[in-house]
Design a protein around this motif. Structure first.
Motif, PDB file in Angstrom:
ATOM      1  N   CYS A 147       0.868  -1.180   0.000  1.00 45.25           N
ATOM      2  CA  CYS A 147       0.000   0.000   0.000  1.00 45.25           C
ATOM      3  C   CYS A 147       0.898   1.222   0.000  1.00 45.25           C
ATOM      4  O   CYS A 147       1.621   1.463   0.977  1.00 45.25           O
ATOM      5  CB  CYS A 147      -0.908   0.001   1.221  1.00 45.25           C
ATOM      6  SG  CYS A 147      -1.875   1.510   1.419  1.00 45.25           S
ATOM      7  N   TYR A 202      -8.178  -4.022   1.889  1.00 42.60           N
ATOM      8  CA  TYR A 202      -8.108  -2.570   1.823  1.00 42.60           C
ATOM      9  C   TYR A 202      -7.048  -2.046   2.795  1.00 42.60           C
ATOM     10  O   TYR A 202      -6.942  -2.527   3.930  1.00 42.60           O
ATOM     11  CB  TYR A 202      -9.442  -1.939   2.208  1.00 42.60           C
ATOM     12  CG  TYR A 202     -10.600  -2.303   1.332  1.00 42.60           C
ATOM     13  CD1 TYR A 202     -11.385  -3.424   1.590  1.00 42.60           C
ATOM     14  CD2 TYR A 202     -10.930  -1.507   0.231  1.00 42.60           C
ATOM     15  CE1 TYR A 202     -12.456  -3.758   0.777  1.00 42.60           C
ATOM     16  CE2 TYR A 202     -12.003  -1.833  -0.581  1.00 42.60           C
ATOM     17  CZ  TYR A 202     -12.763  -2.951  -0.309  1.00 42.60           C
ATOM     18  OH  TYR A 202     -13.826  -3.271  -1.110  1.00 42.60           O
ATOM     19  N   TRP A 246      -9.833   5.396   2.851  1.00 43.95           N
ATOM     20  CA  TRP A 246      -9.701   4.027   2.365  1.00 43.95           C
ATOM     21  C   TRP A 246      -8.990   3.981   1.024  1.00 43.95           C
ATOM     22  O   TRP A 246      -9.201   4.853   0.183  1.00 43.95           O
ATOM     23  CB  TRP A 246     -11.072   3.390   2.180  1.00 43.95           C
ATOM     24  CG  TRP A 246     -11.859   3.174   3.419  1.00 43.95           C
ATOM     25  CD1 TRP A 246     -12.841   3.968   3.931  1.00 43.95           C
ATOM     26  CD2 TRP A 246     -11.737   2.072   4.343  1.00 43.95           C
ATOM     27  NE1 TRP A 246     -13.342   3.442   5.087  1.00 43.95           N
ATOM     28  CE2 TRP A 246     -12.688   2.270   5.366  1.00 43.95           C
ATOM     29  CE3 TRP A 246     -10.927   0.933   4.377  1.00 43.95           C
ATOM     30  CZ2 TRP A 246     -12.836   1.376   6.416  1.00 43.95           C
ATOM     31  CZ3 TRP A 246     -11.080   0.044   5.425  1.00 43.95           C
ATOM     32  CH2 TRP A 246     -12.025   0.270   6.446  1.00 43.95           C
ATOM     33  N   GLN A 306      -8.468   1.663  -2.592  1.00 39.25           N
ATOM     34  CA  GLN A 306      -9.486   1.130  -3.492  1.00 39.25           C
ATOM     35  C   GLN A 306      -9.654  -0.379  -3.359  1.00 39.25           C
ATOM     36  O   GLN A 306     -10.643  -0.941  -3.842  1.00 39.25           O
ATOM     37  CB  GLN A 306      -9.136   1.480  -4.953  1.00 39.25           C
ATOM     38  CG  GLN A 306      -8.167   0.517  -5.643  1.00 39.25           C
ATOM     39  CD  GLN A 306      -6.735   0.639  -5.176  1.00 39.25           C
ATOM     40  OE1 GLN A 306      -6.396   1.525  -4.410  1.00 39.25           O
ATOM     41  NE2 GLN A 306      -5.883  -0.264  -5.645  1.00 39.25           N
ATOM     42  N   GLY A 307      -8.709  -1.039  -2.725  1.00 39.83           N
ATOM     43  CA  GLY A 307      -8.812  -2.468  -2.486  1.00 39.83           C
ATOM     44  C   GLY A 307      -8.111  -3.304  -3.532  1.00 39.83           C
ATOM     45  O   GLY A 307      -7.938  -2.889  -4.682  1.00 39.83           O
TER      46      GLY A 307
END
Length: 120
Positions: A22, A95, A110, A112-113
């Motif tokens: 991430c 996420y 958050w 976007q997954g």
């Protein structure tokens, strides 16, 4: 503009491994906590792991303890979720999220997954 971009998801056989990444950008890194969450079909989103900005707090869901490891780079701009001994029940959209608090209870933003599918 704040961005969280996850990558590393995919299809893996039971017992296999994946590493999710991430990458955070677009803000001054004054977050209190950063976490990984997942949502399986038909289920509520759940926390997988959370780490505070200082590193003094780290939490793992019972279902992933001993199998998943949360880490981050020295600049705290990229975090990783190493997932080992994957099980079919780990299948979900994962996420990344920034939190206002150090234990990831109040989510600020958050990603976007990324889809993780564990299947033979």
């Amino acid at each position: 503009q704040l961005q969280l971009v996850e990558s590393g998801g995919g299809l893996v056989q039971p017992g296999g491994s994946l590493r999710l990444s991430c990458a955070a950008s677009g803000f001054t890194l004054n977050y209190a906590g950063i976490g990984w969450f997942r949502q399986a079909p038909g289920k509520e989103r759940e926390e997988v792991s959370c780490i505070s900005s200082s590193g003094g707090y780290t939490n793992y869901a019972d279902s992933v303890k001993g199998r998943f490891t949360f880490s981050r780079d020295n600049a705290k701009t990229t975090v990783y979720l190493q997932m080992n001994s994957l099980k079919p029940e780990d299948t979900a959209v994962y996420y990344c999220a920034l939190a206002y608090d150090s234990s990831c209870q109040i989510i600020r933003y958050w990603g976007q997954g990324t889809q993780v599918t564990v299947s033979s």
